[in-house]
Write a protein that holds these residues in place. Structure first.
Motif, PDB file in Angstrom:
ATOM      1  N   GLY A 140       0.792  -1.226   0.000  1.00  0.00           N
ATOM      2  CA  GLY A 140       0.000   0.000   0.000  1.00  0.00           C
ATOM      3  C   GLY A 140       0.820   1.270   0.000  1.00  0.00           C
ATOM      4  N   THR A 156       0.916  -1.193  13.369  1.00  0.00           N
ATOM      5  CA  THR A 156       1.094  -1.338  11.917  1.00  0.00           C
ATOM      6  C   THR A 156       2.571  -1.463  11.569  1.00  0.00           C
ATOM      7  OG1 THR A 156      -0.882   0.038  11.598  1.00  0.00           O
ATOM      8  CG2 THR A 156       0.528  -0.320   9.690  1.00  0.00           C
ATOM      9  N   HIS A 168      -0.321   6.034   3.571  1.00  0.00           N
ATOM     10  CA  HIS A 168      -1.384   6.793   4.224  1.00  0.00           C
ATOM     11  C   HIS A 168      -2.668   5.970   4.159  1.00  0.00           C
ATOM     12  CE1 HIS A 168       1.068  10.418   4.472  1.00  0.00           C
ATOM     13  NE2 HIS A 168       1.380  10.262   3.198  1.00  0.00           N
ATOM     14  N   LYS A 169      -3.201   5.620   5.297  1.00  0.00           N
ATOM     15  CA  LYS A 169      -4.466   4.889   5.368  1.00  0.00           C
ATOM     16  C   LYS A 169      -5.219   5.354   6.601  1.00  0.00           C
ATOM     17  CE  LYS A 169      -6.472   0.246   5.267  1.00  0.00           C
ATOM     18  NZ  LYS A 169      -6.190  -1.212   5.262  1.00  0.00           N
ATOM     19  N   GLU A 170      -6.303   6.098   6.339  1.00  0.00           N
ATOM     20  CA  GLU A 170      -7.076   6.725   7.410  1.00  0.00           C
ATOM     21  C   GLU A 170      -6.140   7.603   8.235  1.00  0.00           C
ATOM     22  OE1 GLU A 170      -8.961   3.443   9.374  1.00  0.00           O
ATOM     23  OE2 GLU A 170     -10.355   3.075   7.714  1.00  0.00           O
TER      24      GLU A 170
END
Length: 352
Positions: free
Chosen positions: A45, A83, A59-61
């Motif tokens: 990602g 994470t 960047h995720k949420e």
């Protein structure tokens, strides 16, 4: 690994050539390793930074991760410990790597954690340079170069001394990563790498004596304001031989120095205003890159970056829409800075 084009064996299409030496010994090995490593991160990602290809962002949420890759030395940071640990576990299953914990040493730079931030230094590397130069026990001096360089003599160094000069000066270039105070002197020395003279060697010895007395100097990075600002300057006709000027520039993020630049100008400036104006153009190009990088770090760069210049004439040339005949030979830089001011990328001001 795959068979080269045109040499694929139809009977054994999955076989590859037997190398006479390991992939690590080949010139293309760093590129192949980076492609393999980044391919895994892209599947996870991450995306490549448009400002720096060796930087990958996730960047995720509300989760943000950053990975900086230099061959097989990797820095990983983020705001979500769980994470980060999951990513490390995934990397460990695909690649043979070792987690060294919090950063303390990276590419010859010592990273010390302070109450206000971190401190970057290269004291160990500087000590190695002094030792190779045979000046580990020299007497320290207070300044890296004399206030005014004298005209050069024509006394050339021997072949052995010239080779030693190039070796030491080349090593000093890497030391400037955390030592902006020696950037100007190292730049002067690099201009004579092809044919160093006796006076160049004396200037090098003086610089090494200065490094001896300031071996613990480094670059402090402190928390605080995230406003980007910059300063530019130049010495008009500073070179006593060809009368070319030297541009100087530095950028701050809050109170932390994050970028600096010293470079001799390619052409002779006809006035101090022209020399300062060309320094403005050099600073502006770096500001554009820094703004793009900060934007990828999700920092607000909507306001123009303040660029401080101590030459009013250069500021007038940059903002005056009337094109004067005396500036027509610098038209490209003229148009470039004008466009940046119009688009509110930079805002030129006098230093307080």
């Amino acid at each position: 690994m795959r068979q080269p084009t045109g040499f694929v064996d139809p009977v054994y299409p999955e076989h590859v050539c037997l190398l006479q030496k390991s992939i690590y010994g080949l010139k293309q090995s760093p590129r192949q390793w980076f492609e393999t490593f980044s391919a895994y991160l892209l599947q996870y990602g991450f995306i490549h930074s448009s400002a720096d290809s060796s930087l990958l962002l996730f960047h995720k949420e509300s989760i943000i991760l950053y990975i900086l890759v230099y061959v097989d030395d990797i820095l990983l940071t983020g705001n979500h410990e769980q994470t980060i640990q999951q990513l490390l576990n995934g990397l460990s299953t695909h690649f043979h790597m070792k987690n060294l914990g919090n950063i303390s040493y990276f590419l010859g730079m010592q990273v010390s954690h302070t109450p206000t931030g971190i401190h970057l230094a290269q004291s160990k590397y500087a000590a190695e340079i002094l030792n190779r130069a045979g000046m580990s026990e020299c007497k320290p001096i207070a300044s890296p170069a004399p206030s005014k360089l004298q005209p050069y003599s024509q006394s050339e160094l021997s072949a052995v001394q010239s080779e030693n000069f190039r070796h030491i000066v080349g090593s000093l270039q890497y030391l400037t990563i955390t030592r902006p105070d020696i950037a100007f002197t190292v730049n002067k020395l690099c201009q004579h790498m092809h044919m160093p003279l006796e006076d160049d060697f004396k200037l090098l010895k003086r610089l090494l004596r200065y490094i001896k007395g300031t071996i613990l100097f480094g670059l402090p990075i402190s928390s605080g304001s995230l406003e980007l600002s910059a300063f530019s300057d130049s010495d008009w006709a500073g070179d006593p031989i060809d009368r070319k000027s030297t541009s100087g520039y530095c950028a701050f993020l809050g109170n932390s120095l994050i970028s600096w630049h010293v470079k001799k100008q390619k052409t002779v400036a006809r006035s101090s205003s022209e020399a300062e104006y060309r320094a403005l153009a050099t600073a502006t190009t770096d500001i554009i890159w820094l703004r793009r990088l900060l934007q990828e770090f999700q920092l607000n760069v909507s306001q123009p970056t303040r660029l401080f210049c101590d030459n009013i004439s250069a500021m007038v040339i940059a903002t005056n829409p009337i094109f004067h005949a005396r500036t027509k030979h610098i038209e490209i830089d003229f148009q470039f800075i004008r466009d940046c001011i119009k688009s509110k990328v930079i805002q030129i001001e006098l230093p307080i």
